[in-house]
Design an enzyme around this catalytic site. Structure first.
Site, short mmCIF file in Angstrom:
data_model
loop_
_atom_site.label_atom_id
_atom_site.label_comp_id
_atom_site.label_asym_id
_atom_site.label_seq_id
_atom_site.Cartn_x
_atom_site.Cartn_y
_atom_site.Cartn_z
N ILE A 189 -11.06 -17.41 -12.22
CA ILE A 189 -10.33 -17.51 -10.96
C ILE A 189 -10.05 -18.97 -10.60
O ILE A 189 -9.60 -19.26 -9.50
CB ILE A 189 -11.15 -16.87 -9.81
N HIS A 245 -8.92 -11.20 -12.22
CA HIS A 245 -9.75 -11.25 -11.01
C HIS A 245 -9.12 -12.10 -9.92
O HIS A 245 -9.81 -12.52 -9.00
CB HIS A 245 -11.16 -11.75 -11.36
#
Ligand code: ZN
Length: 252
Positions: free
Chosen positions: A106, A122
């Site tokens: 991320i 994600h």
């Protein structure tokens, strides 16, 4: 562990002859940029209580706890820079050698390195999204606002909407369109690199298996053994940056 030249040249030859190669990355890709693996012992997840998505939606106290944790960990990744592994992957995309990158990370480091086609399973911690109207914001000003005021920021667009980092929280569904594209890339990949992932968290860990079962070659580069080592065409347990740079040199 020294990286064997015959192995890297064999992998480079596969890459050179592939049409639909895909790079899949996990936390290990970013540890070489100094970003801690949150799942490891002593990582952030063992230090903080988990704020689940339902709780975030329902409780102002939970939202405050979430923002406190995120802001405390913010500089760790905000100051991190792409490493050699990110740079090689970005170069391969620019050269047309890979279709793109599927990542569990991320931190946005692939994009910082120059990668354009990145599927973030994600989400990203570099943006904040309103859960009520969908508006998106840069993360930096909102983190600063929280640190200065200790007040959870709210959405300006819909006046009061709940703002959360644009990441997938515990208990929150993965983005359907991203998963669909990742499945498609995996099914059609003639070569997949699975890099820096323990390959235990599903559904992300299923992607390399799908690539292999669909007839593609699978190359695993990771510090430790993974459950998919047995079906891989090559497994390298060494530094990711050094390994990718070594493969890249064989391409020249
Ligand atoms: Zn909003």
């Amino acid at each position: 562990m020294a990286i064997d030249l015959s192995t890297t040249s064999r992998i480079a030859a596969w890459l050179a002859s592939s049409q639909q190669a895909v790079v899949f990355t996990g936390a290990g890709m970013s540890t070489e940029s100094g970003i801690p693996d949150f799942r490891s012992p002593g990582g952030i997840w063992s230090k903080y209580r988990t704020v689940y998505f339902d709780e975030f939606m329902a409780s102002a106290e939970a939202r405050h706890e979430y923002w406190r944790q995120k802001c405390e960990g913010h500089r760790d990744f905000a100051d991190a820079e792409p490493n050699d592994g990110h740079k090689v992957a970005a170069r391969w995309e620019a050269q047309g050698r890979i279709r793109g990158i599927i990542t569990q990370n991320i931190d946005g480091l692939h994009q910082l390195a120059g990668s354009q086609r990145v599927l973030e399973l994600h989400g990203t911690a570099r943006a904040v999204a309103c859960l009520d109207c969908g508006a998106r914001y840069d993360v930096e000003p909102l983190v600063e606002q929280f640190l200065e005021t200790d007040q959870v920021p709210s959405c300006r667009e819909c006046e009061g909407g709940r703002l959360k980092h644009a990441t997938v929280s515990f208990g929150q569904s993965l983005p359907v369109d991203v998963i669909q594209n990742a499945m498609d890339w995996s099914q059609t990949a003639d070569l997949m690199f699975a890099i820096g992932s323990s390959l235990v968290v599903t559904p992300a860990a299923d992607l390399p298996r799908i690539a292999k079962q669909s007839g593609g070659r699978l190359v695993i580069i990771n510090r430790d053994a993974t459950p998919l080592d047995g079906i891989a065409d090559e497994v390298i347990n060494a530094s990711i940056g050094e390994t990718l740079a070594a493969i890249d040199r064989c391409l020249e």
